[in-house]
Design a protein around this motif. Structure first.
Motif, PDB file in Angstrom:
ATOM      1  N   UNK A 102     -42.043 -51.415  39.678  1.00 29.53           N
ATOM      2  CA  UNK A 102     -41.126 -50.953  40.727  1.00 29.53           C
ATOM      3  C   UNK A 102     -39.854 -50.360  40.121  1.00 29.53           C
ATOM      4  N   UNK A 103     -39.358 -50.982  39.071  1.00 26.83           N
ATOM      5  CA  UNK A 103     -38.154 -50.461  38.416  1.00 26.83           C
ATOM      6  C   UNK A 103     -38.376 -49.034  37.926  1.00 26.83           C
ATOM      7  N   UNK A 104     -39.482 -48.806  37.245  1.00 24.39           N
ATOM      8  CA  UNK A 104     -39.696 -47.480  36.654  1.00 24.39           C
ATOM      9  C   UNK A 104     -40.122 -46.446  37.694  1.00 24.39           C
ATOM     10  N   UNK A 105     -40.759 -46.866  38.749  1.00 26.39           N
ATOM     11  CA  UNK A 105     -41.081 -45.915  39.819  1.00 26.39           C
ATOM     12  C   UNK A 105     -39.846 -45.564  40.636  1.00 26.39           C
ATOM     13  N   UNK A 106     -38.893 -46.480  40.730  1.00 30.31           N
ATOM     14  CA  UNK A 106     -37.683 -46.229  41.515  1.00 30.31           C
ATOM     15  C   UNK A 106     -36.797 -45.178  40.885  1.00 30.31           C
ATOM     16  N   UNK A 107     -36.878 -45.025  39.569  1.00 30.32           N
ATOM     17  CA  UNK A 107     -35.996 -44.098  38.883  1.00 30.32           C
ATOM     18  C   UNK A 107     -36.716 -42.856  38.391  1.00 30.32           C
ATOM     19  N   UNK A 108     -37.880 -42.558  38.968  1.00 26.46           N
ATOM     20  CA  UNK A 108     -38.585 -41.338  38.592  1.00 26.46           C
ATOM     21  C   UNK A 108     -37.753 -40.116  38.982  1.00 26.46           C
ATOM     22  N   UNK A 109     -37.621 -39.187  38.055  1.00 22.27           N
ATOM     23  CA  UNK A 109     -36.855 -37.976  38.331  1.00 22.27           C
ATOM     24  C   UNK A 109     -35.358 -38.155  38.189  1.00 22.27           C
ATOM     25  N   UNK A 110     -34.897 -39.328  37.805  1.00 24.88           N
ATOM     26  CA  UNK A 110     -33.475 -39.566  37.609  1.00 24.88           C
ATOM     27  C   UNK A 110     -33.284 -40.388  36.341  1.00 24.88           C
ATOM     28  N   UNK A 111     -32.070 -40.778  36.107  1.00 27.89           N
ATOM     29  CA  UNK A 111     -31.767 -41.561  34.910  1.00 27.89           C
ATOM     30  C   UNK A 111     -32.435 -42.932  34.987  1.00 27.89           C
ATOM     31  N   UNK A 112     -33.331 -43.208  34.046  1.00 27.17           N
ATOM     32  CA  UNK A 112     -34.051 -44.474  34.024  1.00 27.17           C
ATOM     33  C   UNK A 112     -33.198 -45.549  33.363  1.00 27.17           C
ATOM     34  N   UNK A 113     -33.248 -46.743  33.932  1.00 29.78           N
ATOM     35  CA  UNK A 113     -32.503 -47.874  33.387  1.00 29.78           C
ATOM     36  C   UNK A 113     -33.511 -48.911  32.917  1.00 29.78           C
ATOM     37  N   UNK A 114     -33.861 -48.940  31.624  1.00 30.72           N
ATOM     38  CA  UNK A 114     -34.787 -49.956  31.136  1.00 30.72           C
ATOM     39  C   UNK A 114     -34.185 -51.351  31.243  1.00 30.72           C
ATOM     40  N   UNK A 115     -35.051 -52.350  31.202  1.00 32.08           N
ATOM     41  CA  UNK A 115     -34.552 -53.717  31.246  1.00 32.08           C
ATOM     42  C   UNK A 115     -33.980 -54.110  29.900  1.00 32.08           C
ATOM     43  N   UNK A 116     -34.788 -54.056  28.859  1.00 29.67           N
ATOM     44  CA  UNK A 116     -34.303 -54.299  27.518  1.00 29.67           C
ATOM     45  C   UNK A 116     -34.216 -55.743  27.086  1.00 29.67           C
ATOM     46  N   UNK A 117     -34.537 -56.695  27.989  1.00 29.04           N
ATOM     47  CA  UNK A 117     -34.407 -58.106  27.611  1.00 29.04           C
ATOM     48  C   UNK A 117     -35.422 -58.962  28.368  1.00 29.04           C
ATOM     49  N   UNK A 155     -37.143 -50.975  18.250  1.00 24.18           N
ATOM     50  CA  UNK A 155     -35.821 -51.475  18.634  1.00 24.18           C
ATOM     51  C   UNK A 155     -35.010 -50.446  19.411  1.00 24.18           C
ATOM     52  N   UNK A 156     -35.540 -50.023  20.543  1.00 16.66           N
ATOM     53  CA  UNK A 156     -34.803 -49.110  21.411  1.00 16.66           C
ATOM     54  C   UNK A 156     -35.112 -49.435  22.868  1.00 16.66           C
ATOM     55  N   UNK A 157     -34.201 -49.039  23.736  1.00 15.93           N
ATOM     56  CA  UNK A 157     -34.370 -49.280  25.165  1.00 15.93           C
ATOM     57  C   UNK A 157     -35.288 -48.213  25.759  1.00 15.93           C
ATOM     58  N   UNK A 158     -36.447 -48.629  26.242  1.00 19.53           N
ATOM     59  CA  UNK A 158     -37.399 -47.689  26.812  1.00 19.53           C
ATOM     60  C   UNK A 158     -38.463 -48.458  27.585  1.00 19.53           C
ATOM     61  N   UNK A 159     -39.274 -47.731  28.330  1.00 16.61           N
ATOM     62  CA  UNK A 159     -40.390 -48.360  29.025  1.00 16.61           C
ATOM     63  C   UNK A 159     -41.372 -48.965  28.028  1.00 16.61           C
ATOM     64  N   UNK A 160     -41.605 -48.275  26.905  1.00 13.81           N
ATOM     65  CA  UNK A 160     -42.528 -48.795  25.902  1.00 13.81           C
ATOM     66  C   UNK A 160     -41.999 -50.094  25.282  1.00 13.81           C
ATOM     67  N   UNK A 161     -40.663 -50.172  25.148  1.00 16.60           N
ATOM     68  CA  UNK A 161     -40.070 -51.409  24.650  1.00 16.60           C
ATOM     69  C   UNK A 161     -40.250 -52.559  25.611  1.00 16.60           C
ATOM     70  N   UNK A 162     -40.101 -52.297  26.929  1.00 21.00           N
ATOM     71  CA  UNK A 162     -40.316 -53.337  27.944  1.00 21.00           C
ATOM     72  C   UNK A 162     -41.790 -53.734  28.007  1.00 21.00           C
ATOM     73  N   UNK A 163     -42.675 -52.776  27.824  1.00 19.12           N
ATOM     74  CA  UNK A 163     -44.110 -53.085  27.809  1.00 19.12           C
ATOM     75  C   UNK A 163     -44.438 -54.016  26.652  1.00 19.12           C
ATOM     76  N   UNK A 164     -43.851 -53.774  25.492  1.00 18.98           N
ATOM     77  CA  UNK A 164     -44.076 -54.658  24.348  1.00 18.98           C
ATOM     78  C   UNK A 164     -43.625 -56.083  24.674  1.00 18.98           C
ATOM     79  N   UNK A 165     -42.416 -56.217  25.230  1.00 22.66           N
ATOM     80  CA  UNK A 165     -41.899 -57.553  25.566  1.00 22.66           C
ATOM     81  C   UNK A 165     -42.788 -58.236  26.594  1.00 22.66           C
TER      82      UNK A 165
END
Length: 438
Positions: free
Chosen positions: A260-275, A318-328
């Motif tokens: 839901x987080x990543x679909x909500x920000x499609x087409x705009x500035x994405x805010x990854x979780x990161x933690x 070690x960067x903020x991204x969707x792939x980083x959140x997927x790893x976590x």
């Protein structure tokens, strides 16, 4: 039109001038008649007769002067009326032009725009009072009430402090005090406003936030059921059960929240979780997973210990991204399957699991509770290993991860003993290939 209303005083003035002129003319006529009137004995004096006879143009000159004065006043009035009418028409034409869309119909604010304007006004009032709320008015309170209430510290580190606050209205809140943030007020305000508008059953809602200089607070409803970390700790200590269905439900909830987080920000500035980690997954009254601590990781200094700490959940890049959140998230899936906790031990769980699979000891990976469900857990283990791939381009998106987990949920009822045995070797080879590739 306002022309008629503007003409009323002008017409009254015109009538008054006309009446005055007629009154002057009448008085002049009466004076002439009185002068020409006979004496009481019926005789007319010679002087009077001579005076009228000798001044034949006197009456005409008076009339012409009065007529000229009247015409001059009438011309002035006509000019004033024309100016007033022209000005009124221009103003009305301008008002009609600005109130139409495309030169046709009047512009009417939609209910959605009115609601949005009302919300912006309420948020502006909140900013001036120190708090910006995202809940109903009856649930709101003042910053002074929050600061005066008793607070119990729950957790503290270099970057933040977490307090449990009991207000006088019997509301219990979790207040996160942020430190060491690198951002302007406008950036923080814009980001928290976006986060506050997220509405999903697997994301803990933001009640309010405060940004007073360096003092920044995030306020949530306190979740008395604790976190996924505390649940697993009690399970390891033998104080409670943690069955397969509840673990699968946790996996689905977290994946849905991230999706839901990543679909909500499609087409705009994405805010990854990161933690993403066990302690940041809270439990509601129904033991549904709630993602917390979302929205401010991108404000932390990348060089500080607050971000990308060596806690076992951070992706290699070690960067903020969707792939980083997927790893976590993949690490959490491995924790649910193995029963091992990464957060406090610092265990490199992906490395350990891949080594077990490579040595064909895949069955030894699972926790004793998971071992009861047999082959049902193998597809989920395969998804986990894809999530923790070393290179981000080899990891699936969170939407694909959710889809695969839902397939596991839907397929359980269709599994039979024969199909489970048959899928064992297939899934084992798939897991082995994933481990070798990464």
């Amino acid at each position: 039109m306002n022309v008629r209303r503007d003409l009323h005083p002008i017409l009254l003035f015109c009538v008054a001038v006309l009446a005055l002129s007629l009154n002057v003319d009448a008085r002049t006529g009466l004076a002439r008649d009185a002068a020409a009137a006979p004496s009481p004995n019926g005789e007319v004096s010679p002087e009077d007769t001579d005076s009228h006879v000798n001044k034949p143009g006197t009456n005409h000159s008076v009339l012409w002067s009065e007529l000229g004065l009247f015409l001059a006043l009438l011309g002035m009035l006509a000019y004033v009326v024309n100016v007033r009418i022209t000005r009124s028409l221009k103003e009305e034409k301008k008002a009609v032009k600005t109130s139409t869309v495309g030169g046709s119909s009047p512009k009417i604010d939609s209910p959605v725009k009115e609601v949005k304007q009302q919300q912006e006004q309420e948020q502006e009032v909140g900013r001036q009072s120190g708090l910006v709320f995202f809940v109903r008015e009856e649930e709101q309170f003042k910053l002074e009430n929050l600061l005066d209430a008793g607070a119990d510290m729950q957790n503290q580190n270099y970057c933040s402090s977490l307090y449990k606050v009991q207000l006088n209205n019997n509301g219990v809140y979790a207040v996160k005090r942020l430190k060491k943030l690198q951002e302007s007020y406008d950036d923080f305000d814009r980001t928290m406003t976006m986060v506050g508008k997220l509405n999903h059953p697997n994301i803990i809602p933001l009640v309010a936030y405060s940004c007073q200089g360096d003092e920044k607070l995030l306020i949530y409803k306190y979740q008395k059921k604790g976190s996924l970390l505390s649940l697993m700790e009690r399970y390891i200590e033998g104080k409670r059960d943690f069955p397969w269905k509840l673990r699968l439900s946790m996996a689905v909830g977290i994946a849905r929240g991230l999706d839901h987080i990543y679909r909500s920000f499609e087409g705009s500035e994405t805010i990854p979780h990161g933690n993403i980690k066990l302690s940041n997954i809270l439990l509601d009254e129904n033991h549904e997973a709630l993602i917390s601590e979302y929205g401010y990781s991108n404000f932390l200094d990348p060089k500080s210990v607050c971000l990308f700490s060596n806690n076992g959940y951070t992706a290699p890049e070690r960067c903020l991204s969707e792939q980083g959140d997927v790893f976590s998230f993949g690490v959490i899936l491995l924790e649910l399957l193995t029963g091992k906790i990464v957060e406090k031990s610092g265990l490199d769980l992906p490395k350990w699991v891949k080594a077990m699979v490579r040595e064909e000891w895949t069955g030894e990976v699972f926790d004793k509770e998971i071992a009861k469900v047999g082959m049902y857990a193998f597809p989920l283990l395969n998804v986990s290993l894809k999530c923790v791939a070393h290179f981000p381009e080899n990891r699936p998106g969170i939407g694909e991860v959710l889809e695969k987990i839902m397939e596991v949920c839907n397929a359980q009822e269709d599994f039979s003993c024969s199909s489970s045995v048959e899928s064992s070797s297939q899934d084992g080879h798939a897991l082995y290939s994933v481990a070798e590739e990464n």
